[in-house]
Write an enzyme that holds these catalytic residues in place. Structure first.
Site, PDB file in Angstrom:
ATOM      1  N   TYR A   1       0.806  -1.227   0.000  1.00 42.02           N
ATOM      2  CA  TYR A   1       0.000   0.000   0.000  1.00 42.02           C
ATOM      3  C   TYR A   1       0.836   1.274   0.000  1.00 42.02           C
ATOM      4  CZ  TYR A   1      -4.098  -2.924   0.971  1.00 42.02           C
ATOM      5  OH  TYR A   1      -5.097  -3.861   0.904  1.00 42.02           O
TER       6      TYR A   1
ATOM      7  N   LYS B   1       4.635 -14.869   1.368  1.00 46.61           N
ATOM      8  CA  LYS B   1       4.548 -15.563   0.072  1.00 46.61           C
ATOM      9  C   LYS B   1       5.992 -15.789  -0.374  1.00 46.61           C
ATOM     10  CE  LYS B   1       2.036 -17.247  -3.298  1.00 46.61           C
ATOM     11  NZ  LYS B   1       1.336 -18.510  -3.167  1.00 46.61           N
TER      12      LYS B   1
ATOM     13  N   ASP C   1      -1.782 -17.842   0.924  1.00 43.39           N
ATOM     14  CA  ASP C   1      -2.934 -18.535   0.306  1.00 43.39           C
ATOM     15  C   ASP C   1      -3.372 -19.708   1.180  1.00 43.39           C
ATOM     16  OD1 ASP C   1      -0.404 -19.465  -0.377  1.00 43.39           O
ATOM     17  OD2 ASP C   1      -0.906 -19.994  -2.439  1.00 43.39           O
TER      18      ASP C   1
ATOM     19  N   ASP D   1      -4.728  -7.020   5.519  1.00 44.83           N
ATOM     20  CA  ASP D   1      -6.007  -6.368   5.207  1.00 44.83           C
ATOM     21  C   ASP D   1      -7.015  -7.414   4.736  1.00 44.83           C
ATOM     22  OD1 ASP D   1      -7.778  -4.329   4.818  1.00 44.83           O
ATOM     23  OD2 ASP D   1      -6.875  -3.585   2.961  1.00 44.83           O
TER      24      ASP D   1
ATOM     25  N   ASP E   1     -10.378  -9.315   6.876  1.00 39.24           N
ATOM     26  CA  ASP E   1     -11.782  -9.271   6.428  1.00 39.24           C
ATOM     27  C   ASP E   1     -12.354 -10.688   6.429  1.00 39.24           C
ATOM     28  OD1 ASP E   1     -11.880  -6.504   5.984  1.00 39.24           O
ATOM     29  OD2 ASP E   1     -13.129  -6.796   4.186  1.00 39.24           O
TER      30      ASP E   1
END
Ligand code: NAD
Length: 360
Positions: free
Chosen positions: A141, A191, A223, A247, A251
């Site tokens: 970000y 990752k 993942d 983020d 959620d």
């Protein structure tokens, strides 16, 4: 006397913050805590009124407060503006950066009263309680972004950059939290098989692990983590990860707690900490007395615990929220058959009443 900067923001922000202050005032009276709340505009509301989403005066108010309470920012009205004027980037991300709030802690706890309302089976989800530590001032970000014309059309670039010190400080904070947790287990999510930044991330986590031999460090690909969160959420206690990974994962994890409207957060690292619900400004339900104020109210409890060292007052709010849920009261997002539907204001009233009535 504690000085609290209050930034209600946009959409449902002002509605949920009103209920939070109602509850904080109730607990303040009960526990003899004096708090002075000073409101300021932020986000789209500030842009409309003053031309900037985060003014220097608001920033200064935040710097000089004991804690900051924020609602949410953004909405469709401002979505098409250039990035330097968009409420999220120009206010929230700037606020985090300026105040050095590099760690966003999101608390995922399934209250017992909500177990049967969960989209997951009781045997999977019951007893879920985990904290996601999301790196909040670096990563994807905050990296360089560009969009440019090419011979074929257009090209857009985002960059994911981490410096050693950024990973080290979030890693250390995560290890310290894991050390204090009864399970002493830390999951670092990356990752590593694809991203160079993740390889640096993992190297540093492994290096830090040597300083924390009492903490069991586990690495997990992002993942796989997304899948594990719904397969077996109780395996997690403390998780640490990159900005965007955190983020997205939070959620997803919010549904383990019943709704995004149940997830409080604390942003820490600098002199003053910021407390806000993990959700956004929910423009689809703004102004309709439909928003669940519990994530904001529980963020208020975190503020009492971490910035005001008022553990008893924080527990009093958490107990009150539990009692109201046990009594069957639900906003629309957590509504289930046989329960009593209430609006934002009624939910705030019920929690404030319960705070006043419950013994410490
Ligand atoms: P959102 O979290 O605002 O809403 C997603 C869905 O969850 C919506 O259906 C909404 O009605 C529901 N929801 C969210 N909070 C709720 C609550 N307390 N009670 C009941 N239902 C709730 O996310 P979005 O729709 O992707 O974003 C809306 C705006 O908020 C955008 O402008 C976005 O940029 C902004 N945003 C701000 C923050 C922040 O201020 N921290 C975070 C995320 C998104």
């Amino acid at each position: 006397m504690y000085n609290i900067a209050v930034l209600p923001g946009d959409g449902i922000g002002p509605e949920i913050i009103t209920e939070t202050i109602k509850v904080l005032q109730a607990v303040g009276e009960k526990c003899g805590l004096e708090m002075k709340f000073t409101e300021a505009l932020v986000g789209g509301a500030a842009l409309d009124a003053t031309g900037v989403p985060l003014s220097d005066e608001t920033l200064e108010l935040c710097y000089n407060s004991d804690a900051i309470l924020l609602g949410a920012v953004g909405g469709p009205k401002w979505d098409t503006l250039p990035v330097h004027l968009r409420p999220e980037a120009a206010s929230l991300l700037r606020l985090r950066k300026e105040l050095d709030l590099f760690a966003n802690l999101r608390f995922v706890k399934l209250f017992p009263g909500l177990v049967d309302g969960s989209p997951l089976k009781r045997e999977i989800v019951e007893g879920t309680e985990l904290v996601v530590i999301r790196e909040a001032t670096g990563g994807l970000y905050f990296g360089e972004k560009k969009r440019e014309r090419t011979a074929e059309g257009e090209r857009a670039v985002d960059t994911l950059v981490y410096n050693t010190f950024e990973i080290e400080r979030i890693g250390r904070l995560a290890f310290e939290m894991a050390r204090k947790h009864p399970r002493k287990h830390l999951t670092s999510v990356d990752k590593h098989n694809v991203l160079a930044s993740s390889r640096l991330w993992r190297d540093i986590m492994n290096k830090l692990a040597k300083e924390y031999p009492d903490v069991n460090l586990e690495h997990m690909y992002v993942d796989n983590c997304a899948m594990q969160l719904v397969r077996n959420p109780r395996q997690f206690s403390i998780m640490v990860t990159e900005n965007m990974f955190g983020d997205i994962l939070t959620d997803e994890a919010s549904m383990l707690a019943g709704s995004i409207g149940m997830l409080p957060s604390a942003s820490i690292g600098g002199k003053v900490a910021l407390y806000e619900p993990a959700h956004g400004s929910a423009p689809d339900i703004a102004g309709q007395n439909k928003a669940n104020p519990l994530a904001a109210i529980l963020s208020g409890a975190l503020m009492l615990r971490y910035s005001l060292s008022a553990e008893e007052a924080a527990l009093s709010i958490e107990k009150a929220v539990n009692s109201v849920l046990e009594a069957g009261y639900r906003t629309g997002d957590i509504m289930a058959p046989g329960m009593k539907r209430v609006g934002t204001v009624e939910m705030g009233d019920l929690v404030a009443k319960s705070v006043k009535e419950e013994a410490l």
